[in-house]
Design a protein around this motif. Structure first.
Motif, PDB file in Angstrom:
ATOM      1  N   GLU A  81       0.858  -1.197   0.000  1.00  0.00           N
ATOM      2  CA  GLU A  81       0.000   0.000   0.000  1.00  0.00           C
ATOM      3  C   GLU A  81       0.890   1.243   0.000  1.00  0.00           C
ATOM      4  O   GLU A  81       2.038   1.187   0.422  1.00  0.00           O
ATOM      5  CB  GLU A  81      -0.877   0.008   1.266  1.00  0.00           C
ATOM      6  N   CYS A 117      -0.286   6.318   8.593  1.00  0.00           N
ATOM      7  CA  CYS A 117      -0.427   4.884   8.840  1.00  0.00           C
ATOM      8  C   CYS A 117       0.833   4.152   8.361  1.00  0.00           C
ATOM      9  O   CYS A 117       0.872   2.931   8.278  1.00  0.00           O
ATOM     10  CB  CYS A 117      -1.686   4.346   8.159  1.00  0.00           C
ATOM     11  N   HIS A 163       2.178   3.896   5.401  1.00  0.00           N
ATOM     12  CA  HIS A 163       2.091   3.117   4.154  1.00  0.00           C
ATOM     13  C   HIS A 163       3.265   3.375   3.204  1.00  0.00           C
ATOM     14  O   HIS A 163       3.418   2.650   2.221  1.00  0.00           O
ATOM     15  CB  HIS A 163       0.751   3.370   3.454  1.00  0.00           C
ATOM     16  N   GLU A 212      -6.111   2.044   0.505  1.00  0.00           N
ATOM     17  CA  GLU A 212      -6.564   1.175   1.602  1.00  0.00           C
ATOM     18  C   GLU A 212      -7.400   1.974   2.593  1.00  0.00           C
ATOM     19  O   GLU A 212      -8.362   1.492   3.145  1.00  0.00           O
ATOM     20  CB  GLU A 212      -5.358   0.546   2.317  1.00  0.00           C
ATOM     21  N   GLU A 213      -6.998   3.239   2.800  1.00  0.00           N
ATOM     22  CA  GLU A 213      -7.609   4.033   3.861  1.00  0.00           C
ATOM     23  C   GLU A 213      -9.035   4.489   3.567  1.00  0.00           C
ATOM     24  O   GLU A 213      -9.796   4.766   4.480  1.00  0.00           O
ATOM     25  CB  GLU A 213      -6.758   5.285   4.140  1.00  0.00           C
ATOM     26  N   HIS A 231       2.640  -4.544   7.508  1.00  0.00           N
ATOM     27  CA  HIS A 231       2.206  -3.220   7.936  1.00  0.00           C
ATOM     28  C   HIS A 231       3.086  -2.770   9.090  1.00  0.00           C
ATOM     29  O   HIS A 231       3.225  -3.508  10.055  1.00  0.00           O
ATOM     30  CB  HIS A 231       0.744  -3.281   8.386  1.00  0.00           C
TER      31      HIS A 231
HETATM   32 ZN   LIG Z   1      -2.611   1.155   7.400  1.00  0.00          ZN
END
Ligand SMILES: [Zn+2]
Length: 480
Positions: A82, A109, A111, A146-147, A171
């Motif tokens: 991601e 996050c 990514h 993804e978010e 992740h």
């Molecule tokens: Zn994430």
């Protein structure tokens, strides 16, 4: 054969460490939002292409989605990456809150690490396949958004994961972990109500308020809460409620997330919410238009894959940190109240969580835990886990207790602690993919477990074919 392959892969990662970190840092700087990650996806796709992968860009109707393939025949092992950022989280690489650009997006996050660790692992495996003569196919899935818009689900609907034998993804997090937890399945819907505008004081009887419909629907749903399963989560925002009080709102719109541990439970609750929306329209004399945005499954865990990843994390060994990095970690930890850290650790349900209360960066590798437990979020990784044995693991990139989607994540994902997590994860992924490629029995065990957990249930994408990925979402957003 697998020993040699592993050595080749590790030495490729070590030799290319500075380039790998450079790519992660560039994506960190780009900080592009879901479905408009043009520069980030191009950087990863170009790098894979240069390394000899065949790259198909713009798959499943999304310009920033791609699949990079190397090799042929079975087994086919997938790696997902991601690269989308989050709005409003711009942050410098400093241990205090200081945006690079106020209000701009940031990698809240991590990514930037997610996509890059996978890319590095895929190339390392490819080099190892060549030099050690491994048979099979490696596929890197560049999965956007993804978010917000669940890129993986559109890719799954297109059948891009068909024929894949196992999927691994990484992740960044605050622990080196491959848990057995699931997550919540989710439906996302927008409710558009159309009424009649009128002077709210002079001729209210001629108006039909769309805002009334939104409010009555919310009241209905709030009464419904008593009669749904305990684990369900229902939340909404009013996106549009009218313009000014003296005009009866002719248009109003709400946006709902409906979540529960199993897909079928979500669908049952959604059905009742759709009835409530119809009821609200009937009560207010407005017209209702329902727009499905997204629908995701719950994660199917895989213990065989989790144990494999943990074994490799232990063999490789988590990174060590410099004094400077520990200083940075200490500063970051000052911004996290102790009770918040305690709660985060308790919530992890990790059996030895209390031992971590005084630890800054976690360097341990616990056994997989959390069978039957649910993380109260949702992810599009779930849809992939219904199609083949899948595991997304985490490596410690952030100080323990760091809240998700925060400036602290952005800061740490762009500096030494995040970089070390990235390199460690790339090695763990490469080793795990090589194990799956060279050990037929291991792959069979992962499949046996996968089939046992599904018990005949089949994946059917929750998003109907007529719903396209919302690639214009951001330009629409900026218009309002
Ligand atoms: Zn994430």
């Amino acid at each position: 054969m697998s020993e040699k392959a592993r050595e080749v892969a590790f030495s490729w990662i070590t030799q290319n460490e500075s380039r790998i970190i450079e790519i992660s840092d560039k994506i960190w700087e780009y900080a592009e939002l879901g479905l408009i990650e043009y520069k980030s996806s191009k950087l990863l796709a170009d790098e894979l292409e240069k390394a000899g992968f065949k790259v198909e860009r713009g798959v499943a109707g999304m310009p920033t989605a791609f699949v990079a393939t190397y090799g042929s025949g079975r087994p086919v092992i997938g790696i997902m990456g991601e690269y989308d950022a989050l709005p409003g989280l711009s942050q410098k690489k400093v241990p205090w809150r200081e945006p690079l650009k106020e209000g701009a997006p940031g990698h809240g996050c991590g990514h930037n690490i997610h996509g890059t660790s996978g890319m590095a692992a895929a190339i390392a495996v490819k080099v190892a396949m060549e030099e050690a003569g491994l048979k099979g196919t490696i596929k890197f899935f560049g999965t956007p958004a993804e978010e917000n818009f669940s890129g993986k689900v559109f890719m799954a609907r297109e059948g891009l994961f068909k024929g894949v034998d196992a999927v691994i993804s990484h992740h960044p997090g605050s622990m080196n972990a491959a848990t057995l937890k699931s997550c919540l399945a989710i439906d996302s819907y927008k409710f558009h109500f159309y009424g009649v505008s009128s002077h709210a004081a002079a001729s209210p009887e001629q108006g039909r308020s769309a805002l009334d419909a939104v409010e009555l629907m919310n009241i209905g749903v709030n009464y419904l809460r008593e009669h749904v399963i305990q684990e369900a989560r229902i939340h909404y925002v009013i996106e549009k409620g009218g313009d000014q009080p003296n005009v009866v709102p002719a248009y109003a719109r709400s946006w709902y997330y409906i979540r529960a541990p199993e897909r079928e439970q979500v669908e049952a609750i959604t059905k009742r919410i759709l009835d409530i929306a119809k009821g609200a329209a009937l009560m207010t004399g407005t017209k209702l238009e329902v727009q499905m945005i997204d629908g995701l499954y719950n994660v199917i865990p895989n213990k065989v894959l989790s144990e494999l990843i943990v074994k490799n994390m232990r063999e490789i060994g988590p990174p060590e940190y410099t004094d400077e990095e520990m200083e940075f970690a200490k500063e970051i930890s000052k911004s996290i109240p102790p009770e918040q850290k305690r709660e985060a650790l308790r919530k992890s349900k990790r059996p030895d969580w209390e031992k971590l209360l005084d630890v800054l960066i976690d360097r341990s590798v616990p056994d997989p835990w959390g069978e039957g437990e649910i993380m109260h979020g949702s992810t599009d990784v779930a849809d992939i886990s219904w199609q083949a044995p899948t595991k997304e693991f985490s490596t410690a990139a952030w100080v323990l207790g760091t809240p998700g989607h925060s400036w602290q994540v952005v800061a740490q994902s762009g500096m030494g602690i995040g970089h070390k997590s990235l390199i460690f994860a790339a090695k763990v992924m490469a080793a795990s993919v090589i194990d799956l490629m060279t050990n037929e029995e291991l792959l069979k065990k992962a499949w046996d477990e996968f089939e046992e957990r599904l018990r005949g249930r089949k994946y059917k994408c929750a998003i109907p074919p007529e719903i396209k990925p919302p690639i214009d979402a951001w330009s629409e957003h900026s218009k309002e």
